[in-house]
Design a protein around this motif. Sequence first.
Motif, PDB file in Angstrom:
ATOM      1  N   LEU A  21       0.836  -1.194   0.000  1.00 39.02           N
ATOM      2  CA  LEU A  21       0.000   0.000   0.000  1.00 39.02           C
ATOM      3  C   LEU A  21       0.877   1.253   0.000  1.00 39.02           C
ATOM      4  CD1 LEU A  21      -2.687  -0.922   2.689  1.00 39.02           C
ATOM      5  CD2 LEU A  21      -3.004  -0.842   0.217  1.00 39.02           C
ATOM      6  N   THR A  22       0.441   2.253  -0.713  1.00 43.96           N
ATOM      7  CA  THR A  22       1.131   3.531  -0.651  1.00 43.96           C
ATOM      8  C   THR A  22       0.793   4.201   0.674  1.00 43.96           C
ATOM      9  OG1 THR A  22      -0.686   4.775  -1.630  1.00 43.96           O
ATOM     10  CG2 THR A  22       0.935   3.811  -3.170  1.00 43.96           C
ATOM     11  N   LYS A  24      -0.445   7.045   1.014  1.00 45.26           N
ATOM     12  CA  LYS A  24      -1.758   7.668   0.826  1.00 45.26           C
ATOM     13  C   LYS A  24      -2.878   6.644   1.035  1.00 45.26           C
ATOM     14  CE  LYS A  24      -4.373  10.397  -2.513  1.00 45.26           C
ATOM     15  NZ  LYS A  24      -4.375  11.020  -3.834  1.00 45.26           N
ATOM     16  N   GLU A  25      -2.729   5.441   0.483  1.00 46.93           N
ATOM     17  CA  GLU A  25      -3.744   4.391   0.653  1.00 46.93           C
ATOM     18  C   GLU A  25      -3.836   3.958   2.113  1.00 46.93           C
ATOM     19  OE1 GLU A  25      -3.441   2.174  -3.706  1.00 46.93           O
ATOM     20  OE2 GLU A  25      -1.973   1.703  -2.150  1.00 46.93           O
ATOM     21  N   GLN A  29      -7.029   4.333   5.027  1.00 49.97           N
ATOM     22  CA  GLN A  29      -7.572   3.226   5.819  1.00 49.97           C
ATOM     23  C   GLN A  29      -7.540   3.493   7.325  1.00 49.97           C
ATOM     24  OE1 GLN A  29      -6.675  -0.816   4.850  1.00 49.97           O
ATOM     25  NE2 GLN A  29      -6.257  -0.332   2.700  1.00 49.97           N
TER      26      GLN A  29
END
Length: 153
Positions: A21-22, A24-25, A29
């Motif tokens: 996951l980045t 940002k991602e 979450q």
Amino acid sequence: MDTLDKTDLRILRILQNNSRLTTKELAAQVNLSPTPVFERLRRLESNGYIKKYIAVLDAEKLNQGFVVFCSVKLRRLNRDIAAEFTRIIQDIPEVTECYNISGGYDYLLKIHAPNMKYYQEFILNVLGTIDSLGSLMSSFVMDEVKHEYGIHI
């Protein structure tokens, strides 16, 4: 040792499932902006909570699906012999995990090989050449029932 809050633990849980996951991602979450998540990640990494990021490979597809747990007993055991044994084991690529254990054996090795014949040759030509090795017992994996890469947090 610093204390982890709920957000730190959530970040660790999410990363155990998908470390690609980045920031940002990941931030989306855990309901934070990317900058504080990036800072938390750096702290978790620098404090050793995150050791490394890896890709989990399919051993069967790579012809390394024959898995053996090998219990090893050394002839004698002292600090120097144990250090030498662990140094040797570090350099054997077929050994993917090694644990110093209590009980009737001194070490438990997890070994990946292509097949039984290869493992037989490995025992004779690799493990069998370790001077301190006294005895071993091999247990062959017939089916993997559960294999979790993460830890329960």
